[in-house]
Design a protein around this motif. Structure first.
Motif, PDB file in Angstrom:
ATOM      1  N   TYR A  91       0.943   4.163  -2.672  1.00  0.00           N
ATOM      2  CA  TYR A  91       0.612   5.495  -2.134  1.00  0.00           C
ATOM      3  C   TYR A  91       1.681   6.510  -2.513  1.00  0.00           C
ATOM      4  CZ  TYR A  91      -0.822   8.865   1.518  1.00  0.00           C
ATOM      5  OH  TYR A  91      -1.234   9.990   2.200  1.00  0.00           O
ATOM      6  N   ASP A  92       2.935   6.080  -2.492  1.00  0.00           N
ATOM      7  CA  ASP A  92       4.050   6.988  -2.767  1.00  0.00           C
ATOM      8  C   ASP A  92       4.079   7.483  -4.211  1.00  0.00           C
ATOM      9  OD1 ASP A  92       4.977   6.919  -0.181  1.00  0.00           O
ATOM     10  OD2 ASP A  92       6.515   5.403  -0.553  1.00  0.00           O
ATOM     11  N   GLU A 147      -6.172   4.074   6.913  1.00  0.00           N
ATOM     12  CA  GLU A 147      -7.214   5.060   6.644  1.00  0.00           C
ATOM     13  C   GLU A 147      -8.495   4.362   6.203  1.00  0.00           C
ATOM     14  OE1 GLU A 147      -7.838   8.736   3.419  1.00  0.00           O
ATOM     15  OE2 GLU A 147      -6.137   7.349   3.274  1.00  0.00           O
ATOM     16  N   LYS A 157      -4.074   5.158   3.338  1.00  0.00           N
ATOM     17  CA  LYS A 157      -2.821   5.399   4.054  1.00  0.00           C
ATOM     18  C   LYS A 157      -2.694   4.410   5.198  1.00  0.00           C
ATOM     19  CE  LYS A 157      -0.275   8.969   6.587  1.00  0.00           C
ATOM     20  NZ  LYS A 157      -0.298  10.372   7.070  1.00  0.00           N
ATOM     21  N   LEU A 180       0.829  -1.203   0.000  1.00  0.00           N
ATOM     22  CA  LEU A 180       0.000   0.000   0.000  1.00  0.00           C
ATOM     23  C   LEU A 180       0.867   1.259   0.000  1.00  0.00           C
ATOM     24  CD1 LEU A 180      -2.760  -1.086   2.545  1.00  0.00           C
ATOM     25  CD2 LEU A 180      -3.103  -0.652   0.106  1.00  0.00           C
ATOM     26  N   GLN A 181       1.941   1.234   0.785  1.00  0.00           N
ATOM     27  CA  GLN A 181       2.816   2.400   0.851  1.00  0.00           C
ATOM     28  C   GLN A 181       3.503   2.651  -0.482  1.00  0.00           C
ATOM     29  OE1 GLN A 181       3.067   4.421   3.702  1.00  0.00           O
ATOM     30  NE2 GLN A 181       3.966   5.788   2.177  1.00  0.00           N
ATOM     31  N   ARG A 225      -6.005   6.764  -5.596  1.00  0.00           N
ATOM     32  CA  ARG A 225      -6.339   6.787  -4.175  1.00  0.00           C
ATOM     33  C   ARG A 225      -6.014   5.443  -3.537  1.00  0.00           C
ATOM     34  NH1 ARG A 225      -9.687  10.206  -1.106  1.00  0.00           N
ATOM     35  NH2 ARG A 225      -9.137   9.806   1.073  1.00  0.00           N
ATOM     36  N   ILE A 226      -5.162   5.479  -2.542  1.00  0.00           N
ATOM     37  CA  ILE A 226      -4.717   4.302  -1.790  1.00  0.00           C
ATOM     38  C   ILE A 226      -4.939   4.601  -0.305  1.00  0.00           C
ATOM     39  CG2 ILE A 226      -2.769   2.771  -1.252  1.00  0.00           C
ATOM     40  CD1 ILE A 226      -3.462   2.759  -4.216  1.00  0.00           C
ATOM     41  N   ASN A 281       1.540   8.749  -5.681  1.00  0.00           N
ATOM     42  CA  ASN A 281       0.659   9.925  -5.701  1.00  0.00           C
ATOM     43  C   ASN A 281      -0.139  10.007  -7.002  1.00  0.00           C
ATOM     44  OD1 ASN A 281      -0.424  12.274  -4.505  1.00  0.00           O
ATOM     45  ND2 ASN A 281       1.016  13.586  -5.599  1.00  0.00           N
TER      46      ASN A 281
END
Length: 328
Positions: free
Chosen positions: A103-104, A132, A112, A99-100, A109-110, A106
């Motif tokens: 997410y990184d 999240e 957090k 997930l990270q 939508r992932i 950008n």
């Protein structure tokens, strides 16, 4: 994260086809993992580190691997938590790092990730993850926007040093459904695909007919990649309809089996994802189809069909055999 969307990745799209009479019956592997909903250790972490008392827990779902629930706090915060007894923190480490990594970028939508770790005080051992909460109850998913955002994610320059240097894999091994997925770093994508993906699934299936055809395919794998350049992209790794949603107008993906690989491998679960023509048009506007795309797509689908065969049994045997026959 929307409660209704959380499901065990393997519990989906089981197209029942009669296996050949000569094939060996395979039954789903037994799972002896005890699952639970809320756990005091997870709630205590939320209260200590996120600064507000837990006032409500709402069970979302339970599966053979974990239980999921939504936690509401006194300060109005809402979090999505998964717990599992009988599994150490490696249960969720792969998910958290995946997930990270997404997410990184950008780009899409992932959820957090706030924390993952062991469940202190769980007699049988256990682990949990806090992330999240994505409210997808009123989301409107645009397939065109999903395709565009996914292409942007695949085009993003990896932050992970091995992937940035051109290697394929992931910092940790993880699972695809309930099956171990090895991710040790390799510099050659074809070798990675053979040794980390196809051959482990073929060996697990234990079927001489499939193995014979699979070995022939693997010996010929380089020919499917002639004239194209493969660079590492961060992949969700298990992208099907149950792992896709929307927060408002923004596409979201979750519950990954991440690694850095060929971007085309992302479509290995396309038979269960419902991608539309608008999706592919938007995706290929940014990443055009390379020659041989359709044949490689068969190879990437084969990996997931083999995994379903190993998880659920012979209802997937004929699909695996058909793909291998077409490719060999």
């Amino acid at each position: 994260m929307l409660a209704a969307r959380f499901r065990l990745p393997a519990e989906r799209c089981q197209r029942r086809s009669r296996p050949p009479a000569s094939s060996k019956q395979r039954l789903p592997r037994a799972r002896c993992i005890i699952v639970m909903a809320g756990h005091p250790a997870a709630n205590a972490w939320i209260e200590e580190h996120l600064g507000s008392k837990v006032v409500k827990e709402s069970l979302v779902s339970s599966s053979g691997w974990s239980s999921a629930y939504v936690v509401d706090t006194q300060g109005g915060g809402r979090y999505f938590v998964k717990t599992a007894l009988g599994r150490d923190e490696a249960m969720f480490k792969g998910e958290a790092l995946g997930l990270q990594a997404m997410y990184d970028t950008n780009t899409i939508r992932i959820p957090k990730v706030f924390h993952y770790g062991p469940l202190a005080g769980a007699g049988r051992g256990g682990s949990f993850i806090v992330m999240e909460h994505l409210d997808m109850s009123r989301g409107r998913l645009s397939m065109r926007e999903l395709g565009r955002r996914l292409a942007l994610m695949h085009l993003a320059v990896p932050k992970e040093e091995h992937a940035a240097a051109g290697q394929f894999g992931f910092p940790v091994d993880n699972t695809i459904g309930g099956t171990p997925q090895a991710n040790g770093w390799m510099s050659d994508w074809v070798v990675f695909l053979r040794d980390r993906r196809l051959m482990p699934q073929l060996k697990m299936a234990g079927d001489s007919r499939l193995m014979k055809m699979g070995e022939k395919l693997c010996s010929n794998l380089p020919s499917y990649f002639e004239g194209i350049q493969v660079r590492p992209s961060v992949l969700h790794g298990d992208l099907w309809s149950g792992n896709i949603g929307a927060v408002g107008e923004e596409p979201a993906i979750f519950d990954p089996a991440c690694y850095y690989g060929h971007h085309e491998a992302e479509f290995g679960m396309s038979w269960c994802a419902g991608f539309s023509q608008d999706f592919y048009a938007a995706y290929h506007e940014l990443i055009p189809r390379a020659p041989g795309f359709e044949q490689r797509a068969e190879i990437y689908r084969l990996y997931h069909y083999l995994n379903h065969l190993n998880l659920f049994g012979d209802s997937y045997y004929s699909s695996c055999a058909s793909i291998l026959q077409r490719l060999t």
